[in-house]
Design an enzyme around this catalytic site. Structure first.
Site, short mmCIF file in Angstrom:
data_model
loop_
_atom_site.label_atom_id
_atom_site.label_comp_id
_atom_site.label_asym_id
_atom_site.label_seq_id
_atom_site.Cartn_x
_atom_site.Cartn_y
_atom_site.Cartn_z
N ASN A 1 0.85 -1.20 0.00
CA ASN A 1 0.00 0.00 0.00
C ASN A 1 0.88 1.24 0.00
OD1 ASN A 1 -2.74 1.27 0.30
ND2 ASN A 1 -1.70 2.18 2.07
N GLU A 2 0.86 1.96 -1.11
CA GLU A 2 1.55 3.24 -1.27
C GLU A 2 3.00 3.21 -0.78
OE1 GLU A 2 -1.08 6.06 0.61
OE2 GLU A 2 -2.56 5.91 -1.02
N PRO A 3 3.82 2.33 -1.34
CA PRO A 3 5.24 2.30 -0.93
C PRO A 3 5.96 3.60 -1.23
CG PRO A 3 4.90 0.97 -2.91
CD PRO A 3 3.54 1.32 -2.39
#
Length: 238
Positions: free
Chosen positions: A40-42
């Site tokens: 999730n949203e690295p």
């Protein structure tokens, strides 16, 4: 990684979680867990998950992390559908968080070191290469997030100007002639842009927009925006 689980050690490996899910609910193609997002949203981890990853993610590390974990899932349940890289939004489509640097992406050394390709285009290209070599897909859905950047839209303001902007800004999803009325300042054409990259760099990959919010959801204007967005996603088969 450790599949099946070793009950005598003191850790739970990621593929052991997948093993547990398949044994509790069945494989993905038999009614079990269908989708696994990687992650999730690295591209925001250095600000949102500093306890886990305090430094900024680059092109190569994002790809390697994705391939490691997506293939671990596929090893346990080959019928599972994998989504990635779950990018946060506009800048994440074109750059890594390393590219933010001290000049807000102006220099973007990490992108230049990777053929000066937009990050998602490069990610699709490199994942396709790895998957062809392995003989199976590690990526089923190009997974992105999108939040409108117009002033007050996502924040939920409901004055007449913001309400009008909220409804206009849904055009960023599909309309190549719509110039985004925010700091983005250009044509987002989100779905056509992503489809073009998919077709060029990894044909057959499906598209998912797994987070989005046009704000003011307790107001009729926000409700109309939600209906508009859902209609676009259905029409475009996203």
């Amino acid at each position: 990684f450790n599949d099946p689980p070793d009950l005598n050690d003191d850790v739970v490996y990621q593929d052991e979680w997948v093993y547990h899910l398949t044994h509790k609910f069945g494989r993905a193609n038999a009614g079990g867990i269908r989708f696994y997002a990687m992650d999730n949203e690295p591209d925001l981890w250095d600000s949102t998950h500093t306890d886990m990853h305090p430094v900024r993610m680059g092109y190569q590390e994002t790809l390697e992390q994705f391939l490691t974990y997506s293939n671990a899932v596929k090893d346990v349940d080959g019928s599972a559908q994998i989504t990635g890289p779950v990018s946060w939004g506009w800048t994440g489509y074109f750059y890594s968080s390393k590219d933010r640097g001290k000049d807000n992406f102006a220099t973007h050394a990490d992108r230049k070191a990777h053929g000066d390709m937009p990050f998602l285009a490069w990610f699709l290209q490199e994942t396709a290469k790895q998957d062809r070599a392995k003989g199976r897909r590690s990526l089923d859905y190009l997974d992105i997030h999108y939040y409108p950047q117009g002033a007050g839209v996502y924040e939920g303001r409901t004055d007449s100007d913001t309400n009008a902007l909220r409804l206009r800004s849904t055009r960023a999803l599909w309309d190549e002639t719509y110039n985004d009325e925010s700091w983005i300042g250009t044509s987002v054409q989100l779905i056509p842009r992503m489809r073009q990259w998919i077709q060029k760099y990894y044909p057959g990959t499906k598209l998912a927009i797994n987070e989005w919010n046009w704000g003011a959801e307790a107001h009729i204007n926000g409700g109309i925006a939600v209906a508009e967005v859902l209609g676009v996603l259905a029409k475009e088969r996203v």
